[in-house]
Design a protein around this motif. Structure first.
Motif, short mmCIF file in Angstrom:
data_model
loop_
_atom_site.label_atom_id
_atom_site.label_comp_id
_atom_site.label_asym_id
_atom_site.label_seq_id
_atom_site.Cartn_x
_atom_site.Cartn_y
_atom_site.Cartn_z
N VAL A 83 0.85 -1.20 0.00
CA VAL A 83 0.00 0.00 0.00
C VAL A 83 0.88 1.25 0.00
O VAL A 83 0.62 2.22 -0.73
CB VAL A 83 -0.96 0.01 1.22
CG1 VAL A 83 -1.78 1.30 1.26
CG2 VAL A 83 -1.89 -1.19 1.18
N ALA A 84 1.97 1.21 0.79
CA ALA A 84 2.85 2.38 0.88
C ALA A 84 3.48 2.70 -0.48
O ALA A 84 3.66 3.86 -0.84
CB ALA A 84 3.93 2.13 1.93
N SER A 85 3.80 1.65 -1.26
CA SER A 85 4.44 1.86 -2.56
C SER A 85 3.43 2.28 -3.63
O SER A 85 3.82 2.64 -4.74
CB SER A 85 5.13 0.57 -2.99
OG SER A 85 4.16 -0.40 -3.34
N GLY A 86 2.14 2.20 -3.31
CA GLY A 86 1.12 2.56 -4.31
C GLY A 86 0.69 1.39 -5.17
O GLY A 86 -0.17 1.53 -6.03
N GLU A 87 1.30 0.24 -4.95
CA GLU A 87 0.95 -0.94 -5.74
C GLU A 87 -0.49 -1.38 -5.44
O GLU A 87 -1.20 -1.87 -6.31
CB GLU A 87 1.92 -2.06 -5.39
CG GLU A 87 2.13 -3.08 -6.47
CD GLU A 87 3.15 -4.13 -6.01
OE1 GLU A 87 2.91 -5.31 -6.26
OE2 GLU A 87 4.16 -3.74 -5.36
N ALA A 88 -0.87 -1.22 -4.16
CA ALA A 88 -2.26 -1.50 -3.79
C ALA A 88 -2.87 -0.23 -3.21
O ALA A 88 -2.14 0.68 -2.76
CB ALA A 88 -2.34 -2.62 -2.75
N GLN A 89 -4.20 -0.14 -3.23
CA GLN A 89 -4.86 1.07 -2.76
C GLN A 89 -5.44 0.94 -1.36
O GLN A 89 -5.86 1.92 -0.76
CB GLN A 89 -5.98 1.46 -3.74
CG GLN A 89 -5.43 1.95 -5.07
CD GLN A 89 -6.52 2.06 -6.10
OE1 GLN A 89 -6.99 1.05 -6.64
NE2 GLN A 89 -6.96 3.27 -6.37
N ALA A 90 -5.50 -0.28 -0.85
CA ALA A 90 -6.06 -0.48 0.50
C ALA A 90 -5.59 -1.82 1.04
O ALA A 90 -5.27 -2.72 0.27
CB ALA A 90 -7.58 -0.43 0.46
N ALA A 91 -5.56 -1.92 2.36
CA ALA A 91 -5.19 -3.17 3.03
C ALA A 91 -6.32 -3.63 3.93
O ALA A 91 -7.00 -2.81 4.56
CB ALA A 91 -3.92 -2.95 3.87
N LEU A 122 -4.72 7.59 9.02
CA LEU A 122 -3.51 7.09 8.37
C LEU A 122 -3.37 7.73 6.99
O LEU A 122 -4.35 8.18 6.40
CB LEU A 122 -3.59 5.58 8.17
CG LEU A 122 -3.44 4.68 9.40
CD1 LEU A 122 -3.80 3.25 9.02
CD2 LEU A 122 -2.01 4.76 9.94
N GLY A 123 -2.15 7.69 6.45
CA GLY A 123 -1.92 8.13 5.09
C GLY A 123 -2.28 7.08 4.05
O GLY A 123 -1.72 7.07 2.95
N GLY A 124 -3.17 6.19 4.36
CA GLY A 124 -3.62 5.15 3.44
C GLY A 124 -4.81 4.43 4.05
O GLY A 124 -5.18 4.71 5.19
N ILE A 125 -5.38 3.51 3.28
CA ILE A 125 -6.61 2.85 3.74
C ILE A 125 -6.27 1.48 4.34
O ILE A 125 -5.68 0.62 3.68
CB ILE A 125 -7.60 2.70 2.57
CG1 ILE A 125 -8.05 4.09 2.11
CG2 ILE A 125 -8.80 1.83 2.98
CD1 ILE A 125 -8.74 4.10 0.77
N VAL A 126 -6.65 1.31 5.59
CA VAL A 126 -6.46 0.03 6.26
C VAL A 126 -7.76 -0.32 6.98
O VAL A 126 -8.30 0.49 7.73
CB VAL A 126 -5.30 0.08 7.29
CG1 VAL A 126 -5.17 -1.26 8.00
CG2 VAL A 126 -3.99 0.45 6.61
N VAL A 127 -8.27 -1.52 6.70
CA VAL A 127 -9.51 -1.97 7.34
C VAL A 127 -9.22 -3.23 8.14
O VAL A 127 -8.58 -4.16 7.65
CB VAL A 127 -10.62 -2.23 6.29
CG1 VAL A 127 -11.84 -2.90 6.93
CG2 VAL A 127 -11.02 -0.93 5.61
#
Lengths: 353, 353
Positions: free
Chosen positions: B87-95, B287-292
């Motif tokens: 997710v941090a690298s942008g390869e995925a959009q959410a975890a 967070l600076g990204g999506i984590v569920v």
């Protein structure tokens, strides 16, 4: 005069309790016209039980939303004040009220003081658990913040109550936390956990999480008053929602409503068991006398339950037991100045430890 | 690899989600043999959906009871770490993970950082309410203590989520307290209440008590993580007990079990609606990204729900929205040093405000 139903519920509950307990004597405190009216509406019953009922006219009434500080400054001839004076003087052995909880707490502290250096009483009630048992939860709002010392007090008091009132030999006591590992939670709960592990006489089970309250695995669950209040009220709200959904499920989803009709007695029994998710009658623990708070929404049957609760505490002489066991087991480090509720203006726990 | 059912639930949920969403791509992180085994056990299905599934072998697994501090020091090639790096690298959009919550939180902070000076993310999930709606509750345990500034952050984040994800025009926000009067509660909630009253853009409804969570009168309820965790878990425990009692009521109390038999489909539907008293999928907000986070007890259907939740947040670009709105509306007074989770060794909220 308190609660959602006022004297209608309390007077009817009083007569019910007098009929059930032939040696019980009750004094009712309230505005005479309201008491007379409630009495007049009761079905004609056993006159001998009414001979054990005394009415006391109180000119003033504490409003549901009155602040404890203004209640302490206010009239001494409110029904709450007069009732508590009657306990303080030894004329009565216990007080039961459905009125303003904060006012009841503040006036009780002033009239009865606390035992064994307890700075502020805790409120506790039993909630139903799996296996048709119950569990005492405390504190329920008297101490919105509680340091480790207060949490240990709550554990000691809850344990004495479960042992004395319910006759459990070794009540299982637990601390509510966000996880069961020792590293979890606030500094207060971790410190309280460490101290409770040294109490060899107590069956202390360590941390439990919120679902443990209803698991039936423990008899006493300890937390600060903010958490206990939030958990109890959320549980009441959830139980009401769930029971409503069960009813809707039977009303809406069946071509024929036959099943819903047949299920009605079972649902009624269930509601009786679970709504509002506590046995009525919360004890104010740590006072120099017995005070039981009846839930504002309790009807006459519920209020009569709170009276029975007070009678149980009288039979066991709970305040003396608490005073004795707390003095034995608790390091007395609280200042004596805390013993009597002097101002009661602050809703927080003010320990001098 | 996490949760009560491990890859059996997550792999099955992944395939289910791929079939339901034709443009979804999923990467699964775990130990290859376990993933292969779980895949082999699935019924033969649509091969085209499997072309959108990528397996990533992770040699290490974070244990359910591992401490966040040791996880941060530990292996970088655990399934959790590798997923978050993706997710941090942008390869995925959410975890999405059903693993150790504390570890997920600590690793997420390290990998993704936080937005708008938020010192520590909050966890939020939706709980069902009367009227078949739902309400977001936060924080659920990431911040066991929260000062006024953190409570205001939670209110802002919950409001943005309810508005963006649920499309509510003006979500109703409330602060959980032990009473609705301004004088009740801790200094933190009273101060947060005063600050929130100044937010003109927000439909702030003041204090509510615990039962207000389930009333359907508000869309976001804010409290510290200790209270939220206790309330949510107590609710789960109570709901399980109530549903068990409803079943027992129908099994035990009827001469004929006909009614219980007829009632079964309704009870099953009810259990589906309410157990475990939350829609699966808790968001880590700030967070600076999506984590569920998927609940540990969730099955494949529940885990698929958490995946859908993550997809909704991707569609709305929730982290950017939160960053934007928080920067606009929140006075940035937190130190930047807090932005990245640097140690994660302390379970408490460490604000620099």
């Amino acid at each position: 005069m308190g609660g959602d139903f006022g004297p209608r519920a309390t007077v009817s509950a009083a007569v019910r309790a007098l009929q059930a307990h032939p040696r019980l004597h009750l004094s009712l405190f309230g505005q005479q016209p309201a008491l007379d009216e409630a009495l007049a509406q009761l079905p004609r019953g056993d006159a001998s039980s009414l001979s054990r009922l005394t009415l006391h006219h109180s000119p003033a009434v504490v409003a549901e939303d009155a602040k404890p500080s203004s209640v302490l400054r206010g009239s001494k001839d409110s029904s709450l004040s007069m009732m508590l004076d009657c306990v303080a003087s030894g004329e009565a052995q216990a007080a039961v009220s459905a009125g303003n909880t904060g006012a009841l707490m503040a006036l009780s502290r002033r009239a009865l003081g606390t035992v064994a250096g307890i700075p502020r009483p805790a409120i506790s009630t039993a909630v139903p658990t799996r296996g048709k048992g119950h569990c005492y939860l405390l504190d329920l709002g008297a101490n919105v913040e509680a340091d480790a010392g207060r949490l240990v007090d709550f554990a000691l008091m809850g344990e004495v109550m479960a042992r004395r009132i319910d006759g459990l030999e070794r009540p299982r006591v637990a601390l509510l936390n966000v996880g069961i590992e020792g590293t979890k939670g606030t500094a207060s709960v971790r410190e309280a956990d460490a101290r409770l592990r040294d109490f060899n006489h107590m069956d202390y089970r360590g941390f439990i999480e919120g679902d443990g309250i209803y698991s039936g695995h423990v008899d006493v669950v300890v937390c600060d008053g903010f958490v206990g209040n939030a958990v109890l009220k959320a549980s009441e709200g959830l139980a009401r929602m769930l029971i409503q959904r069960v009813q809707q499920t039977f009303e809406a989803h069946w071509g024929s409503r036959l099943v819903g009709f047949l299920a009605r007695p079972a649902l009624r029994r269930l509601r009786g068991e679970l709504d509002p998710v506590r046995y009525n009658g919360a004890s104010l623990l740590g006072l120099g006398g017995i005070v039981v708070k009846s839930h504002g929404s309790a009807d006459a049957i519920g209020f009569a339950h709170a009276i029975s609760r007070a009678m149980q505490e009288v039979r066991e002489d709970l305040p003396s037991q608490l005073a004795h066991e707390l003095s034995e087991r608790r390091p007395v480090i609280a200042s004596v100045a805390c013993d009597r509720g002097d101002s009661g203006t602050d809703a927080r726990c003010q320990t001098n430890e």
